[in-house]
Design a protein around this motif. Structure first.
Motif, PDB file in Angstrom:
ATOM      1  N   MET A   1       0.849  -1.189   0.000  1.00 11.79           N
ATOM      2  CA  MET A   1       0.000   0.000   0.000  1.00 11.79           C
ATOM      3  C   MET A   1       0.885   1.240   0.000  1.00 11.79           C
ATOM      4  O   MET A   1       1.920   1.260   0.652  1.00 11.79           O
ATOM      5  N   ARG A   2       0.450   2.283  -0.690  1.00  9.94           N
ATOM      6  CA  ARG A   2       1.231   3.502  -0.715  1.00  9.94           C
ATOM      7  C   ARG A   2       0.912   4.333   0.521  1.00  9.94           C
ATOM      8  O   ARG A   2      -0.258   4.614   0.807  1.00  9.94           O
ATOM      9  N   ALA A   3       1.960   4.716   1.252  1.00  7.60           N
ATOM     10  CA  ALA A   3       1.768   5.395   2.529  1.00  7.60           C
ATOM     11  C   ALA A   3       1.033   6.709   2.345  1.00  7.60           C
ATOM     12  O   ALA A   3       1.267   7.438   1.388  1.00  7.60           O
ATOM     13  N   GLY A   4       0.107   6.978   3.264  1.00  8.57           N
ATOM     14  CA  GLY A   4      -0.528   8.292   3.298  1.00  8.57           C
ATOM     15  C   GLY A   4      -1.619   8.519   2.274  1.00  8.57           C
ATOM     16  O   GLY A   4      -2.188   9.589   2.226  1.00  8.57           O
ATOM     17  N   THR A   5      -1.916   7.529   1.433  1.00 10.32           N
ATOM     18  CA  THR A   5      -2.982   7.745   0.457  1.00 10.32           C
ATOM     19  C   THR A   5      -4.332   7.633   1.141  1.00 10.32           C
ATOM     20  O   THR A   5      -4.512   6.859   2.068  1.00 10.32           O
ATOM     21  N   LEU A   6      -5.287   8.408   0.662  1.00  9.95           N
ATOM     22  CA  LEU A   6      -6.637   8.331   1.218  1.00  9.95           C
ATOM     23  C   LEU A   6      -7.444   7.264   0.500  1.00  9.95           C
ATOM     24  O   LEU A   6      -8.188   6.513   1.103  1.00  9.95           O
ATOM     25  N   GLY A   7      -7.278   7.185  -0.808  1.00 12.08           N
ATOM     26  CA  GLY A   7      -7.992   6.147  -1.556  1.00 12.08           C
ATOM     27  C   GLY A   7      -7.043   5.000  -1.823  1.00 12.08           C
ATOM     28  O   GLY A   7      -6.748   4.656  -2.955  1.00 12.08           O
ATOM     29  N   GLU A   8      -6.549   4.370  -0.716  1.00 14.77           N
ATOM     30  CA  GLU A   8      -5.469   3.407  -0.865  1.00 14.77           C
ATOM     31  C   GLU A   8      -5.884   2.186  -1.679  1.00 14.77           C
ATOM     32  O   GLU A   8      -5.063   1.584  -2.364  1.00 14.77           O
ATOM     33  N   ASP A   9      -7.176   1.838  -1.639  1.00 14.79           N
ATOM     34  CA  ASP A   9      -7.612   0.657  -2.385  1.00 14.79           C
ATOM     35  C   ASP A   9      -7.596   0.928  -3.893  1.00 14.79           C
ATOM     36  O   ASP A   9      -7.122   0.113  -4.677  1.00 14.79           O
ATOM     37  N   PHE A  10      -8.086   2.107  -4.275  1.00 15.90           N
ATOM     38  CA  PHE A  10      -8.084   2.520  -5.673  1.00 15.90           C
ATOM     39  C   PHE A  10      -6.643   2.638  -6.174  1.00 15.90           C
ATOM     40  O   PHE A  10      -6.277   2.102  -7.218  1.00 15.90           O
ATOM     41  N   ASP A  11      -5.820   3.305  -5.365  1.00 14.89           N
ATOM     42  CA  ASP A  11      -4.418   3.506  -5.718  1.00 14.89           C
ATOM     43  C   ASP A  11      -3.717   2.176  -5.976  1.00 14.89           C
ATOM     44  O   ASP A  11      -2.992   2.010  -6.949  1.00 14.89           O
ATOM     45  N   LEU A  12      -3.964   1.206  -5.088  1.00 19.39           N
ATOM     46  CA  LEU A  12      -3.273  -0.081  -5.192  1.00 19.39           C
ATOM     47  C   LEU A  12      -3.604  -0.780  -6.507  1.00 19.39           C
ATOM     48  O   LEU A  12      -2.716  -1.269  -7.216  1.00 19.39           O
ATOM     49  N   VAL A  13      -4.882  -0.834  -6.848  1.00 14.94           N
ATOM     50  CA  VAL A  13      -5.270  -1.602  -8.036  1.00 14.94           C
ATOM     51  C   VAL A  13      -4.772  -0.912  -9.307  1.00 14.94           C
ATOM     52  O   VAL A  13      -4.265  -1.572 -10.217  1.00 14.94           O
ATOM     53  N   VAL A  14      -4.866   0.436  -9.350  1.00 19.57           N
ATOM     54  CA  VAL A  14      -4.364   1.137 -10.532  1.00 19.57           C
ATOM     55  C   VAL A  14      -2.851   0.922 -10.652  1.00 19.57           C
ATOM     56  O   VAL A  14      -2.324   0.689 -11.737  1.00 19.57           O
ATOM     57  N   ARG A  15      -2.177   0.952  -9.503  1.00 21.65           N
ATOM     58  CA  ARG A  15      -0.721   0.744  -9.525  1.00 21.65           C
ATOM     59  C   ARG A  15      -0.366  -0.660 -10.008  1.00 21.65           C
ATOM     60  O   ARG A  15       0.613  -0.863 -10.719  1.00 21.65           O
ATOM     61  N   MET A  16      -1.169  -1.643  -9.594  1.00 24.05           N
ATOM     62  CA  MET A  16      -0.926  -3.015 -10.068  1.00 24.05           C
ATOM     63  C   MET A  16      -1.075  -3.069 -11.584  1.00 24.05           C
ATOM     64  O   MET A  16      -0.261  -3.673 -12.278  1.00 24.05           O
ATOM     65  N   HIS A  17      -2.134  -2.440 -12.098  1.00 20.40           N
ATOM     66  CA  HIS A  17      -2.328  -2.411 -13.548  1.00 20.40           C
ATOM     67  C   HIS A  17      -1.106  -1.814 -14.219  1.00 20.40           C
ATOM     68  O   HIS A  17      -0.580  -2.346 -15.188  1.00 20.40           O
ATOM     69  N   LYS A  18      -0.656  -0.675 -13.690  1.00 18.88           N
ATOM     70  CA  LYS A  18       0.454   0.032 -14.320  1.00 18.88           C
ATOM     71  C   LYS A  18       1.699  -0.845 -14.335  1.00 18.88           C
ATOM     72  O   LYS A  18       2.320  -1.035 -15.373  1.00 18.88           O
ATOM     73  N   HIS A  19       2.005  -1.411 -13.171  1.00 18.25           N
ATOM     74  CA  HIS A  19       3.205  -2.243 -13.039  1.00 18.25           C
ATOM     75  C   HIS A  19       3.161  -3.433 -14.003  1.00 18.25           C
ATOM     76  O   HIS A  19       4.116  -3.697 -14.727  1.00 18.25           O
TER      77      HIS A  19
END
Lengths: 365, 127, 481
Positions: free
Chosen positions: C276-294
């Protein structure tokens, strides 16, 4: 004027659609409740007889004969109840339920439905034949492993595992290979089905280990690991050392740990060495614990200081499974302190907790 | 057997299995009470302790093992024999069941006939 | 007065058609997703019997799951929640609770209930955790598969990361401490991993409001509607958003959001992307988009799947104040994530995520409150000064809200035809009414709150954590709502 007409038209049509949707919700609920109730009412008088069959108390077949004499309308819910029960029982109870289904020719119908154009129907009926567990259906299920629908291929594999006929083993392993750009059946599904066949799958597993494609070797090693099949140990050792594919080597390591003898300690220990892939090292360490040969102690103790913390923790857990030798070694390292000491101490206290002994006093802060 | 039938409580959230076990044990001459969750099982057992209980491990609310633990903690119900019924077949789960004080274990899908044998042999052992 | 009128009339003349067009488009795109979801649901329902869920329960080869529960001041319900998680039907799973520096008795309750013993365990640093970990504790029996990690308070994202480091199984389920899972929840979301083991990297399931349901020992045992309209409307809202919106996206192969209340991930992929990215408010959204990107950057063949079954329940805000905080936080998180990954928009390398899903979220999620409220203000003002006639206002309302009501009702039809989880007629009537009422007042006020969130995101840097007043689910048979 035009925009007013548009407005009135759109509002009216939206209102009409809304009313229609509400009506659909209400009628579908009423319809469902009525249908459920009528099916239940139709099946209720036969519940007792069905339980006699499902309990395996219908040796004479009299109850089955009575149930199967119901009207077509009542049979549909009775059949569904019988199939539901079939998935929950085994032994003579399953045999009696299958006889009941057979009286209404349900299994013949299921065999015929395997040629249906609908993938859902093919899958559903393959599933029923799997639950029925009759050896004669194996030959119609095997061709479905090459079905054009991936869902049907998967259900066919599961069903073959449920029936458990040894001649399906080769076909299951063969179905792992892609056919005409269609992917093969998933490895876990094939492996689960092969485990359902038990040791009768051994010849096919041996062959797959020696000459199979990657997925086939993976599955063969997976099955050998879970079933602890010592009959294929020579092939497993060979795969562990020589296979090109990391996954195969990992499952082979696990299988050697599960099925091997003390002769296998050395080969597993070699694969814990620095320079081997991290995942393989971890698997080999866990396999040494599974093997349980105390002579692995010296190798494992060294790994407690490995930079890979997970590997060090697995080594400590493996040591805890080597009996007194391992526990003594852990105690010595634990007393020495440092990171290795902490890891050893944790494994030691977990072992003592499991054995119900008092909490080891040297641990915790 | 004595004059009064032996009382048995069975608990399973699956109505098919509940019906089947109830039918089979009634046929075998037991006085059966069937419930569909852990809390009701505990209530039924505590209010009038039976000789034996058949508990499904996976039930909503209290699991079969939870019920078993509570039975063993209570003086009134400590002697109730327990056969666990479960779809889990891992050794660790079997261990957990026996550690909590189960007398026997039957894996689903199960053979109703075998279940009766197990129940009878548990009762015979406990005298 | 005359000038103002002229100005308004000019503005309205320019935007009246685009405004109507926007609402037609947003609602039609929803309709499309609804239809897509309906198609996959039909297939799903026909497969219930032979899907093999029961077989996978007996499966010895099912991948192990670590259930990670971050907990901050959850003393009220934590013990029941952990017991329920341990009792899930699954052949092999452990529960990892991360006590994120709770100031209440969260740890004490756990320690007493499970007879915890502290261990001096070294946690690997596979994903970043900056806050110090105080202790790791396990039950004294040495067998119950529970691990409790105590760390200094540093927020949910880090708590999850600490849990990832402490977990042992190849799959990781991230759940909220107050999520109530159905007994088969793990089996259901883990199934895609067994069926397509090389490609599936993450799965999510449908979440519904628990308010109004009867909860016993951490399980929903009877489903019902909440007593307050605010929560009732959220039931209709969740139904639409989850069951259909995301099931529709799954069919398109472009799921970009798996709710933090319950998602299942491959552990190695979580480690690859750094957790999880530290300090994010929408950590769930951030995680999945980041997985897609990676994964797309590495040109890997992968799938993120949404399972249509309703399997998890969560308590939703029952007061306006808490709802306001939640929606502000959500919208701010949405903005942060969309802005962070703005480079993915429109890029063919990111597949439908880049070309369809993310643009859709920009246009129809992020901008929706602006256009909705802007449109409302403009149209109302226009009507007041006589710049537009009642005809146009009516058309605007019909396209914006009438269409939305039709959609919500269509969602209820599909729910009734598929899962029909609300058995009482009374609940059904309430649900139908809520679907209509959502568009009268609720939509507008939440749009305002979302706008506030967007404003905060643009103007302020420090994230504000919205605290949720939990009522706890410990009292059996008590109706919440």
């Amino acid at each position: 004027m035009n925009s007013v007409q548009l407005l009135v038209g759109s509002i009216l049509s939206m209102a009409a659609v809304s009313v229609l949707l509400v009506a659909v919700v209400a009628t579908s609920r009423i319809g469902r409740l009525v249908l459920d109730a009528s099916r239940q009412a139709a099946a209720a008088p036969y519940r007792g007889l069905l339980l006699t069959v499902a309990a395996g108390d219908d040796d004479s077949g009299a109850a089955a004969a009575q149930v199967s004499a119901v009207s077509d309308r009542a049979w549909s819910p009775v059949r569904d109840a019988a199939v539901a029960l079939l998935s929950k029982v085994r032994g003579e109870a399953a045999v009696h339920l299958v006889r009941l289904l057979d009286e209404r020719r349900e299994l013949d119908k299921a065999r015929a439905a395997l040629r249906s154009r609908s993938a859902v129907r093919r899958a559903r009926n393959a599933h029923l034949l799997g639950l029925a567990g009759r050896d004669q259906d194996v030959d119609v299920l095997i061709p479905l492993l090459a079905d054009r629908s991936s869902e049907v291929r998967m259900v066919a594999a599961r069903s073959l595992g449920l029936v458990g006929a040894d001649r399906a083993a080769g076909a299951l392993i063969g179905a792992l290979a892609p056919v005409r750009r269609r992917p093969g059946i998933p490895t876990a599904v094939a492996a689960e089905a092969l485990l359902g066949l038990g040791v009768r799958a051994l010849p096919a597993i041996r062959e797959a280990l020696t000459t199979g494609e990657i997925d086939q070797r993976v599955v063969a090693a997976m099955v050998a690991a879970d079933g602890a099949y010592s009959g294929v140990l020579p092939q497993l050792r060979d795969r562990l050392v020589n296979d090109q594919e990391l996954d195969v080597r990992m499952f082979a390591a696990r299988a050697v740990g599960a099925a091997g003898s003390r002769d296998d300690m050395a080969v597993l220990a070699t694969h814990t060495a620095d320079g081997q892939p991290a995942e393989l090292r971890r698997t080999a360490v866990a396999a040494l614990g599974e093997l349980g040969d105390p002579s692995a102690g010296t190798v494992l103790v060294q790994l407690l200081a490995d930079p890979d913390i997970r590997l060090a923790q697995l080594a400590a857990e493996a040591l805890a499974r080597l009996g007194h030798t391992g526990l003594d070694l852990l105690s010595v390292v634990a007393l020495a302190g440092g990171r290795s000491g902490r890891i050893a101490a944790v494994a030691l206290s977990m072992a003592r907790l499991r054995d119900g002994a008092e909490l080891y006093s040297g641990v915790g802060s | 057997m004595g004059s009064a039938p032996v009382r048995v409580v069975i608990a399973d959230d699956d109505p098919d299995i509940r019906d089947l076990v109830m039918y089979k044990l009634t046929q075998a001459g037991f006085d059966v009470v069937a419930v569909s969750d852990g809390a009701s099982a505990l209530a039924a057992i505590e209010s009038d302790p039976p000789r034996l209980a058949v508990l499904d491990v996976m039930m909503p609310g209290l699991s079969g093992v939870d019920v078993l633990r509570r039975l063993r903690e209570n003086d009134v119900t400590r002697e109730v024999r327990v056969v666990l019924l479960t779809a889990r077949i891992r050794d660790s789960d079997v261990d957990a069941g026996f550690e909590a004080g189960a007398d026997d274990y039957v894996a689903k899908p199960f053979s109703p006939r075998e279940l009766v044998h197990r129940v009878n042999s548990v009762l015979a052992r406990s005298g | 007065m005359h000038d103002l009128r002229e100005l308004l009339a000019a503005v309205l003349r320019t935007v009246e058609e685009p405004l109507i067009g926007y609402f037609l488009l947003i609602n039609s795109s929803y309709l499309l997703l609804v239809l897509l979801a309906a198609v996959s649901l039909v297939g799903h329902m026909r497969r219930t019997r032979h899907r093999g869920a029961a077989e996978s329960l007996r499966g010895r080869l099912a991948p192990g799951v670590s259930v990670i529960m971050p907990a901050y001041n959850e003393a009220a319900g934590i013990v029941a929640a952990v017991q329920a998680m341990l009792a899930l039907r699954y052949p092999r799973h452990e529960v990892v609770v991360v006590d994120d520096g709770s100031t209440d008795d969260t740890f004490g309750r756990l320690a007493a209930a499970f007879d915890l013993v502290e261990l001096d365990r070294v946690l690997p640093a596979e994903v970043p955790v900056t806050a110090p970990v105080h202790a790791v504790a396990v039950p004294r029996d040495g067998r119950t598969r529970l691990v409790v990690v105590r760390k200094e308070n540093s927020g949910k994202t880090e708590a999850v990361n600490a849990g990832i480091n402490a977990s042992a199984e190849p799959l990781v389920a991230v759940v909220d401490a107050d999520s109530l899972l159905d007994p088969d929840a793990l089996l259901t979301v883990a199934k895609p991993f067994t069926d397509d083991p090389t490609r599936v990297v993450a799965t999510g399931g449908v979440i519904r409001p628990a308010n109004g349901c009867t909860v016993v020992a951490g399980r929903v045992v009877r489903i019902g509607m909440p007593a307050r309209w605010l929560a009732r409307i959220q039931v209709a809202e969740y139904l639409r958003a989850f069951l259909l919106g995301r099931a529709g996206w799954s069919r398109l192969g472009a799921v970009v959001l798996i709710s933090g209340a319950f998602g299942l991930f491959r552990r190695d992929v979580l480690v690859e992307v750094g957790g999880m990215r530290a300090g994010t408010l929408g950590e769930d959204f951030d995680l999945v988009v980041r997985m897609h990107k990676h994964l797309r950057d590495q040109r890997r063949d992968y799938r993120i799947v949404f399972v249509a079954e309703p399997i998890a329940w969560t308590e939703v805000p029952s007061t306006a104040a808490v709802l306001r905080r939640q929606r502000r936080r959500w919208h701010r998180g949405l903005w942060e994530t969309l802005w962070t990954y703005r480079g993915m928009v429109g890029r063919r390398r990111y597949g439908r995520v880049g070309t369809v899903a993310l643009p859709w979220y920009w246009l129809f999620e992020l901008l929706a409150p602006v256009l909705e409220l802007g449109g409302l203000v403009l149209v109302t003002a226009g009507l007041a000064v006589g710049a537009v006639g009642p005809g146009y206002v009516g058309l605007f309302l019909a396209v914006a809200y009438g269409y939305a009501i039709v959609l919500s009702l269509a969602v209820l039809v599909i729910e009734e035809l598929s899962f029909h989880k609300y058995p009482r007629w009374q609940d059904l009537a309430v649900l139908l009414a809520a679907a209509v009422l959502e568009n009268v007042g609720y939509r507008q006020i939440t749009a305002w709150w979302r706008l506030e969130g967007a404003w905060q995101a643009v103007t302020r840097r420090t994230p504000v954590w919205g605290a949720m007043a939990r009522q706890g689910f410990t009292n059996s048979g008590v109706d919440h709502g």
